[in-house]
Write a protein that holds these residues in place. Sequence first.
Motif, PDB file in Angstrom:
ATOM      1  N   GLY A  17      -2.913  -3.707  -4.935  1.00 54.42           N
ATOM      2  CA  GLY A  17      -2.882  -2.657  -3.917  1.00 54.42           C
ATOM      3  C   GLY A  17      -4.221  -2.468  -3.237  1.00 54.42           C
ATOM      4  N   ARG A  18      -4.409  -1.253  -2.750  1.00 52.75           N
ATOM      5  CA  ARG A  18      -5.641  -0.882  -2.066  1.00 52.75           C
ATOM      6  C   ARG A  18      -6.248   0.337  -2.762  1.00 52.75           C
ATOM      7  NH1 ARG A  18      -8.178  -3.785   1.608  1.00 52.75           N
ATOM      8  NH2 ARG A  18      -8.689  -1.970   2.859  1.00 52.75           N
ATOM      9  N   THR A  19      -7.565   0.420  -2.736  1.00 50.82           N
ATOM     10  CA  THR A  19      -8.223   1.558  -3.383  1.00 50.82           C
ATOM     11  C   THR A  19      -7.884   2.871  -2.695  1.00 50.82           C
ATOM     12  OG1 THR A  19     -10.203   1.211  -2.011  1.00 50.82           O
ATOM     13  CG2 THR A  19     -10.158   0.167  -4.199  1.00 50.82           C
ATOM     14  N   LYS A  20      -7.487   2.818  -1.429  1.00 51.72           N
ATOM     15  CA  LYS A  20      -7.156   4.037  -0.697  1.00 51.72           C
ATOM     16  C   LYS A  20      -5.671   4.142  -0.386  1.00 51.72           C
ATOM     17  CE  LYS A  20     -11.708   4.559   1.438  1.00 51.72           C
ATOM     18  NZ  LYS A  20     -12.472   4.728   2.708  1.00 51.72           N
ATOM     19  N   HIS A  21      -4.868   3.215  -0.897  1.00 52.69           N
ATOM     20  CA  HIS A  21      -3.438   3.235  -0.608  1.00 52.69           C
ATOM     21  C   HIS A  21      -2.655   3.449  -1.893  1.00 52.69           C
ATOM     22  CE1 HIS A  21      -2.739   1.738   3.693  1.00 52.69           C
ATOM     23  NE2 HIS A  21      -3.918   2.315   3.602  1.00 52.69           N
ATOM     24  N   PHE A  22      -2.300   4.675  -2.126  1.00 51.97           N
ATOM     25  CA  PHE A  22      -1.577   5.080  -3.322  1.00 51.97           C
ATOM     26  C   PHE A  22      -0.992   6.449  -3.021  1.00 51.97           C
ATOM     27  CE2 PHE A  22      -6.046   6.248  -3.638  1.00 51.97           C
ATOM     28  CZ  PHE A  22      -5.970   7.623  -3.793  1.00 51.97           C
ATOM     29  N   ILE A  23      -0.110   6.926  -3.903  1.00 51.56           N
ATOM     30  CA  ILE A  23       0.356   8.311  -3.827  1.00 51.56           C
ATOM     31  C   ILE A  23      -0.021   8.981  -5.143  1.00 51.56           C
ATOM     32  CG2 ILE A  23       2.264   9.875  -3.368  1.00 51.56           C
ATOM     33  CD1 ILE A  23       3.856   7.548  -2.227  1.00 51.56           C
ATOM     34  N   ASN A  24      -0.849  10.002  -5.043  1.00 47.91           N
ATOM     35  CA  ASN A  24      -1.271  10.734  -6.233  1.00 47.91           C
ATOM     36  C   ASN A  24      -1.418  12.217  -5.891  1.00 47.91           C
ATOM     37  OD1 ASN A  24      -1.967  10.897  -8.965  1.00 47.91           O
ATOM     38  ND2 ASN A  24      -4.151  10.814  -8.505  1.00 47.91           N
ATOM     39  N   ALA A  25      -0.503  12.708  -5.054  1.00 53.36           N
ATOM     40  CA  ALA A  25      -0.584  14.097  -4.611  1.00 53.36           C
ATOM     41  C   ALA A  25      -0.288  15.073  -5.742  1.00 53.36           C
ATOM     42  CB  ALA A  25       0.399  14.327  -3.451  1.00 53.36           C
ATOM     43  N   PHE A  26       0.405  14.587  -6.777  1.00 54.88           N
ATOM     44  CA  PHE A  26       0.816  15.467  -7.873  1.00 54.88           C
ATOM     45  C   PHE A  26       0.420  14.899  -9.242  1.00 54.88           C
ATOM     46  CE2 PHE A  26       3.871  15.419  -4.358  1.00 54.88           C
ATOM     47  CZ  PHE A  26       3.736  16.719  -3.897  1.00 54.88           C
ATOM     48  N   GLY A  27      -0.503  13.928  -9.245  1.00 54.60           N
ATOM     49  CA  GLY A  27      -0.920  13.319 -10.500  1.00 54.60           C
ATOM     50  C   GLY A  27      -0.037  12.176 -10.957  1.00 54.60           C
ATOM     51  N   GLU A  28       0.791  11.638 -10.045  1.00 53.02           N
ATOM     52  CA  GLU A  28       1.752  10.606 -10.435  1.00 53.02           C
ATOM     53  C   GLU A  28       1.188   9.188 -10.372  1.00 53.02           C
ATOM     54  OE1 GLU A  28       2.897  11.807  -6.180  1.00 53.02           O
ATOM     55  OE2 GLU A  28       1.511  12.384  -7.763  1.00 53.02           O
ATOM     56  N   GLU A  29       0.116   8.967  -9.626  1.00 55.10           N
ATOM     57  CA  GLU A  29      -0.610   7.698  -9.599  1.00 55.10           C
ATOM     58  C   GLU A  29       0.288   6.491  -9.338  1.00 55.10           C
ATOM     59  OE1 GLU A  29      -3.389   7.099 -12.737  1.00 55.10           O
ATOM     60  OE2 GLU A  29      -4.081   9.171 -12.741  1.00 55.10           O
ATOM     61  N   VAL A  30       1.023   6.522  -8.252  1.00 54.84           N
ATOM     62  CA  VAL A  30       1.852   5.382  -7.851  1.00 54.84           C
ATOM     63  C   VAL A  30       1.021   4.464  -6.966  1.00 54.84           C
ATOM     64  CG1 VAL A  30       3.897   4.644  -6.581  1.00 54.84           C
ATOM     65  CG2 VAL A  30       3.993   6.681  -8.031  1.00 54.84           C
ATOM     66  N   ILE A  31       0.855   3.207  -7.392  1.00 53.59           N
ATOM     67  CA  ILE A  31       0.108   2.222  -6.619  1.00 53.59           C
ATOM     68  C   ILE A  31       1.087   1.236  -5.983  1.00 53.59           C
ATOM     69  CG2 ILE A  31      -1.938   2.464  -8.073  1.00 53.59           C
ATOM     70  CD1 ILE A  31      -1.166  -0.198  -9.406  1.00 53.59           C
ATOM     71  N   ILE A  32       0.569   0.401  -5.097  1.00 55.30           N
ATOM     72  CA  ILE A  32       1.431  -0.480  -4.304  1.00 55.30           C
ATOM     73  C   ILE A  32       2.192  -1.454  -5.194  1.00 55.30           C
ATOM     74  CG2 ILE A  32       1.410  -2.339  -2.594  1.00 55.30           C
ATOM     75  CD1 ILE A  32      -0.793  -0.846  -1.122  1.00 55.30           C
ATOM     76  N   ASP A  33       1.544  -1.985  -6.215  1.00 51.46           N
ATOM     77  CA  ASP A  33       2.206  -2.950  -7.082  1.00 51.46           C
ATOM     78  C   ASP A  33       3.460  -2.344  -7.711  1.00 51.46           C
ATOM     79  OD1 ASP A  33       2.283  -5.499  -8.445  1.00 51.46           O
ATOM     80  OD2 ASP A  33       1.678  -4.442 -10.253  1.00 51.46           O
ATOM     81  N   ILE A  34       3.359  -1.107  -8.166  1.00 54.07           N
ATOM     82  CA  ILE A  34       4.509  -0.430  -8.769  1.00 54.07           C
ATOM     83  C   ILE A  34       5.579  -0.157  -7.719  1.00 54.07           C
ATOM     84  CG2 ILE A  34       5.240   1.774  -9.799  1.00 54.07           C
ATOM     85  CD1 ILE A  34       2.580   1.768 -11.334  1.00 54.07           C
ATOM     86  N   ALA A  35       5.171   0.290  -6.540  1.00 47.34           N
ATOM     87  CA  ALA A  35       6.133   0.576  -5.468  1.00 47.34           C
ATOM     88  C   ALA A  35       6.895  -0.683  -5.062  1.00 47.34           C
ATOM     89  CB  ALA A  35       5.411   1.175  -4.269  1.00 47.34           C
TER      90      ALA A  35
END
Length: 515
Positions: free
Chosen positions: A373-391
């Motif tokens: 993924g990217r260091t700035k491309h993730f979703i962690n608005a609620f502490g869920e830490e979803v990165i591109i590889d997982i998505a």
Amino acid sequence: MASNQIVKRMPLINSVVRWVTTRRSDEIQYYRKYPIEIQNETLFYLIQSAKDTVWGKAHDFASITSLLEFQQHIPLQDYNDIKPYVDRLRKGERDVLWPGETKWFAKSSGTTSDKSKFIPVTREALEECHLRGPKDIFMQYIITHPETKMLKGKVLTLGGSHQINNFNKDSYYGDLSAIMLENVPFWSDLFRTPTTEIALIEEFEEKIEQIIATALEENVTGFAGVPSWYLVLFNKVLEKTGKKNLLEVWPNLEVFAHGGVNFEPYREQYRKLIPSAQMHYLETYNASEGFFGIQDNEHSNDMLLMLDYGIFYEFIPMSDFGKENPTVLGLEEVELDENYALVISTSAGLWRYIIGDTIKFTCKYPFKIKVTGRTKHFINAFGEEVIIDIAENAMNVACQHTGAIVNEYTAGPVFMGEKQRGAHQWIIEFDQPPEDLNHFISTLDNTLKTLNSDYEAKRHKNLTLEMPHVVVAPKGTFYKWMKQRGKIGGQNKIPRLANNRQYLDELMNMLPDKS
């Protein structure tokens, strides 16, 4: 040169190619055995080469005798840190970041900023890295497929464009692909279509039309580049010719060397376009900053980290990324299946430069990697830490279970409100929609839970996160959006994840029903 003239010269060409590939294969086998030694040699080659530059003198390169001293002398850098030096280079100043004059600059905004970055591309970086990578990927292909007929045809290229740098009439900027086209040996025209003049047309849609007008009669045996933009070209080819698939246009297609974005979301579309078990797909890891990896085994989806391209690598564990003094590891210290931010020092004059990609190692000795993924491309608005590889993995599973084929997608948070729990919103453009969208959504959600315990915890009883909100976008939406942003063609990429709603809101405003 006509195709029959190329065929007549094939015995000589093949002999030269076989000799070169065997020699290069021996070199790569050597650094599979001695990776740490080769990286140490690379580091001191870079330091010694640049010790008399403005940068080298400022950081006392002449006194550096170890990796530790190198790290102590030079802080980690991003583009904002090196921009004043790049501006000097663009004005024609010599010996700033690397010895001599820098004539070429790869214009790159990536997906993290709307501002353009101008990455220096020195002569050494072109020869040792950017031009060597494509040679190596096809060399590897020829070695593993000795029966190949690829050299009897041409490789289709969908290049970028360049302009004269307005700071100095003797320096140029543009997409990296365009810079490479301007600097490849003249004889490469024997194996490439379209002409350089067409490949460098700045207007993407005009370029597409010109490629179609000139390449349909060629014997195209391979292509190389970004999968998403080739889909635009190939769908136009089928529309123009009325053919059902690409093999009816180019029957000898056999290899696609792809890079820039994860190929998995596009794999099913390519299987439909090229319905052949003999079609080979090879992943590459290249960027404006360098060429880093090639897939050397088609049965494994990781890539060999290329260690002799004039690049010295360091790695920041993502658990430390963003800290004031993060841990930074050398190649010999990395662990398997850990996420790292990639740090590079290169013969382009990039020093301890954080390029913004994250990778993980799948193998050591030889060192193999996957881009996560990217260091700035993730979703962690609620502490869920979803990165591109997982998505990407969750999206693939949802497609496999529902028969869906996805063209493009992006995702981000739905923030909590007075009557709104948090959620993830996915805007998805399907090539083939699932018969049951709810089944697709639940599969996506359940797979995310399986792959990410943090996401699973936030989804528990819907307390923090609701079921994903999926919005189906009409075909062509993402293309129109990227065109609206001035980001079609070249190395522009669809941003997959964001921790804010900028991309989601822009896309939602384009949809016929914004509810």
